[in-house]
Design a protein around this motif. Structure first.
Motif, PDB file in Angstrom:
ATOM      1  N   SER A  10      55.827 -55.484  27.565  1.00 49.06           N
ATOM      2  CA  SER A  10      55.058 -55.625  26.326  1.00 49.06           C
ATOM      3  C   SER A  10      53.586 -55.873  26.628  1.00 49.06           C
ATOM      4  CB  SER A  10      55.636 -56.763  25.486  1.00 49.06           C
ATOM      5  OG  SER A  10      54.920 -56.922  24.291  1.00 49.06           O
ATOM      6  N   ASP A  11      53.310 -56.691  27.636  1.00 45.02           N
ATOM      7  CA  ASP A  11      51.927 -56.972  28.021  1.00 45.02           C
ATOM      8  C   ASP A  11      51.197 -55.706  28.464  1.00 45.02           C
ATOM      9  OD1 ASP A  11      52.278 -59.639  27.436  1.00 45.02           O
ATOM     10  OD2 ASP A  11      52.529 -60.262  29.526  1.00 45.02           O
ATOM     11  N   VAL A  12      51.903 -54.830  29.183  1.00 43.52           N
ATOM     12  CA  VAL A  12      51.301 -53.562  29.614  1.00 43.52           C
ATOM     13  C   VAL A  12      50.882 -52.748  28.395  1.00 43.52           C
ATOM     14  CG1 VAL A  12      51.760 -51.324  30.709  1.00 43.52           C
ATOM     15  CG2 VAL A  12      52.500 -53.436  31.824  1.00 43.52           C
ATOM     16  N   TYR A  13      51.758 -52.663  27.407  1.00 44.92           N
ATOM     17  CA  TYR A  13      51.446 -51.879  26.215  1.00 44.92           C
ATOM     18  C   TYR A  13      50.329 -52.508  25.392  1.00 44.92           C
ATOM     19  CZ  TYR A  13      55.389 -48.915  27.278  1.00 44.92           C
ATOM     20  OH  TYR A  13      56.238 -48.035  27.888  1.00 44.92           O
ATOM     21  N   LYS A  14      50.289 -53.830  25.340  1.00 46.59           N
ATOM     22  CA  LYS A  14      49.211 -54.493  24.599  1.00 46.59           C
ATOM     23  C   LYS A  14      47.861 -54.218  25.259  1.00 46.59           C
ATOM     24  CE  LYS A  14      51.683 -58.378  24.075  1.00 46.59           C
ATOM     25  NZ  LYS A  14      51.979 -59.773  23.865  1.00 46.59           N
ATOM     26  N   ARG A  15      47.840 -54.193  26.593  1.00 43.50           N
ATOM     27  CA  ARG A  15      46.600 -53.871  27.304  1.00 43.50           C
ATOM     28  C   ARG A  15      46.167 -52.430  27.039  1.00 43.50           C
ATOM     29  NH1 ARG A  15      49.077 -56.933  31.385  1.00 43.50           N
ATOM     30  NH2 ARG A  15      49.669 -55.085  32.553  1.00 43.50           N
ATOM     31  N   GLN A  16      47.112 -51.572  26.675  1.00 46.65           N
ATOM     32  CA  GLN A  16      46.803 -50.174  26.366  1.00 46.65           C
ATOM     33  C   GLN A  16      46.287 -50.015  24.930  1.00 46.65           C
ATOM     34  OE1 GLN A  16      46.989 -47.463  28.488  1.00 46.65           O
ATOM     35  NE2 GLN A  16      47.298 -49.025  30.030  1.00 46.65           N
ATOM     36  N   GLY A  17      46.237 -51.129  24.192  1.00 47.77           N
ATOM     37  CA  GLY A  17      45.712 -51.067  22.835  1.00 47.77           C
ATOM     38  C   GLY A  17      46.769 -50.952  21.749  1.00 47.77           C
ATOM     39  N   TYR A  18      48.036 -51.056  22.122  1.00 43.96           N
ATOM     40  CA  TYR A  18      49.115 -51.021  21.142  1.00 43.96           C
ATOM     41  C   TYR A  18      49.107 -52.300  20.310  1.00 43.96           C
ATOM     42  CZ  TYR A  18      51.427 -47.071  23.507  1.00 43.96           C
ATOM     43  OH  TYR A  18      51.734 -45.850  24.035  1.00 43.96           O
ATOM     44  N   THR A  19      49.562 -52.209  19.083  1.00 40.93           N
ATOM     45  CA  THR A  19      49.733 -53.413  18.274  1.00 40.93           C
ATOM     46  C   THR A  19      50.871 -54.228  18.864  1.00 40.93           C
ATOM     47  OG1 THR A  19      51.358 -52.404  16.796  1.00 40.93           O
ATOM     48  CG2 THR A  19      49.015 -52.198  16.160  1.00 40.93           C
ATOM     49  N   GLN A  20      50.956 -55.503  18.488  1.00 37.68           N
ATOM     50  CA  GLN A  20      52.038 -56.378  18.960  1.00 37.68           C
ATOM     51  C   GLN A  20      53.396 -55.766  18.637  1.00 37.68           C
ATOM     52  OE1 GLN A  20      51.781 -59.333  20.627  1.00 37.68           O
ATOM     53  NE2 GLN A  20      53.992 -59.665  20.667  1.00 37.68           N
ATOM     54  N   THR A  21      53.572 -55.299  17.410  1.00 36.49           N
ATOM     55  CA  THR A  21      54.853 -54.726  16.970  1.00 36.49           C
ATOM     56  C   THR A  21      55.209 -53.484  17.782  1.00 36.49           C
ATOM     57  OG1 THR A  21      54.474 -55.539  14.738  1.00 36.49           O
ATOM     58  CG2 THR A  21      56.124 -53.812  14.983  1.00 36.49           C
ATOM     59  N   CYS A  22      54.242 -52.605  17.960  1.00 33.75           N
ATOM     60  CA  CYS A  22      54.475 -51.379  18.720  1.00 33.75           C
ATOM     61  C   CYS A  22      54.752 -51.697  20.190  1.00 33.75           C
ATOM     62  CB  CYS A  22      53.285 -50.434  18.586  1.00 33.75           C
ATOM     63  SG  CYS A  22      53.595 -48.809  19.283  1.00 33.75           S
ATOM     64  N   ALA A  23      53.997 -52.626  20.753  1.00 31.55           N
ATOM     65  CA  ALA A  23      54.193 -53.021  22.156  1.00 31.55           C
ATOM     66  C   ALA A  23      55.592 -53.582  22.366  1.00 31.55           C
ATOM     67  CB  ALA A  23      53.138 -54.039  22.567  1.00 31.55           C
ATOM     68  N   GLU A  24      56.055 -54.401  21.434  1.00 37.14           N
ATOM     69  CA  GLU A  24      57.401 -54.966  21.548  1.00 37.14           C
ATOM     70  C   GLU A  24      58.459 -53.881  21.416  1.00 37.14           C
ATOM     71  OE1 GLU A  24      57.595 -58.143  18.707  1.00 37.14           O
ATOM     72  OE2 GLU A  24      56.187 -59.386  19.848  1.00 37.14           O
ATOM     73  N   TRP A  25      58.242 -52.918  20.519  1.00 37.27           N
ATOM     74  CA  TRP A  25      59.203 -51.823  20.338  1.00 37.27           C
ATOM     75  C   TRP A  25      59.291 -50.989  21.609  1.00 37.27           C
ATOM     76  CZ3 TRP A  25      59.345 -46.496  20.443  1.00 37.27           C
ATOM     77  CH2 TRP A  25      60.476 -45.907  19.884  1.00 37.27           C
ATOM     78  N   MET A  26      58.134 -50.644  22.194  1.00 38.48           N
ATOM     79  CA  MET A  26      58.123 -49.846  23.423  1.00 38.48           C
ATOM     80  C   MET A  26      58.797 -50.621  24.557  1.00 38.48           C
ATOM     81  SD  MET A  26      56.819 -46.861  22.873  1.00 38.48           S
ATOM     82  CE  MET A  26      56.201 -46.198  24.416  1.00 38.48           C
ATOM     83  N   ALA A  27      58.526 -51.914  24.652  1.00 36.30           N
ATOM     84  CA  ALA A  27      59.138 -52.735  25.697  1.00 36.30           C
ATOM     85  C   ALA A  27      60.657 -52.776  25.537  1.00 36.30           C
ATOM     86  CB  ALA A  27      58.558 -54.140  25.675  1.00 36.30           C
ATOM     87  N   GLU A  28      61.131 -52.854  24.290  1.00 33.30           N
ATOM     88  CA  GLU A  28      62.581 -52.847  24.051  1.00 33.30           C
ATOM     89  C   GLU A  28      63.192 -51.511  24.436  1.00 33.30           C
ATOM     90  OE1 GLU A  28      63.221 -54.079  20.006  1.00 33.30           O
ATOM     91  OE2 GLU A  28      62.382 -56.069  20.391  1.00 33.30           O
ATOM     92  N   ARG A  29      62.456 -50.399  24.226  1.00 32.94           N
ATOM     93  CA  ARG A  29      62.960 -49.076  24.628  1.00 32.94           C
ATOM     94  C   ARG A  29      63.083 -49.008  26.152  1.00 32.94           C
ATOM     95  NH1 ARG A  29      66.089 -46.722  22.311  1.00 32.94           N
ATOM     96  NH2 ARG A  29      65.524 -44.667  23.066  1.00 32.94           N
ATOM     97  N   ILE A  30      62.102 -49.540  26.851  1.00 33.98           N
ATOM     98  CA  ILE A  30      62.145 -49.558  28.316  1.00 33.98           C
ATOM     99  C   ILE A  30      63.301 -50.429  28.796  1.00 33.98           C
ATOM    100  CG2 ILE A  30      60.951 -50.486  30.363  1.00 33.98           C
ATOM    101  CD1 ILE A  30      59.854 -47.788  29.597  1.00 33.98           C
TER     102      ILE A  30
END
Length: 105
Positions: A10-30
């Motif tokens: 999730s932290d990786v996605y947040k650093r990429q500019g994703y919103t908190q919700t989107c970052a958490e969703w992507m992290a759950e997919r991974i």
């Protein structure tokens, strides 16, 4: 907990500019991808570093025997390793280049 396991991704996605919700969703997919690949095969869509689209049949079934340790999502810091079934070799992709995955037989 699931939150702890996903936080690195999730932290990786947040650093990429994703919103908190989107970052958490992507992290759950991974996380679900890694969980699935430990006992099955997955079709993974991602971009290579040069921008080339890749669709690969992947697994982690042999990871423990090959590396003599369990695959731990908490150790994921930006790269996902996997066994490329068609190329018969270990490969990886950058977390931020991940698109989606599906389970396959």
């Amino acid at each position: 907990s699931t939150l702890d396991r996903s936080s690195a991704a999730s932290d990786v996605y947040k650093r990429q500019g994703y919103t908190q919700t989107c970052a958490e969703w992507m992290a759950e997919r991974i996380e679900s991808l890694i969980d699935h690949m430990q006992y099955g095969h997955a079709l993974i869509a991602f971009y290579k570093q040069d921008g080339t689209f890749k669709l690969v049949k992947a697994t982690l079934i042999h990871y423990e025997n090959e590396f003599h340790r369990n695959y731990e999502i908490t150790r994921v810091t930006g790269t996902i390793i996997f066994w490329d079934v068609e190329q018969q070799a270990w490969r990886n992709f950058q977390l931020e280049n991940f698109l989606e995955w599906r389970p396959i037989c």
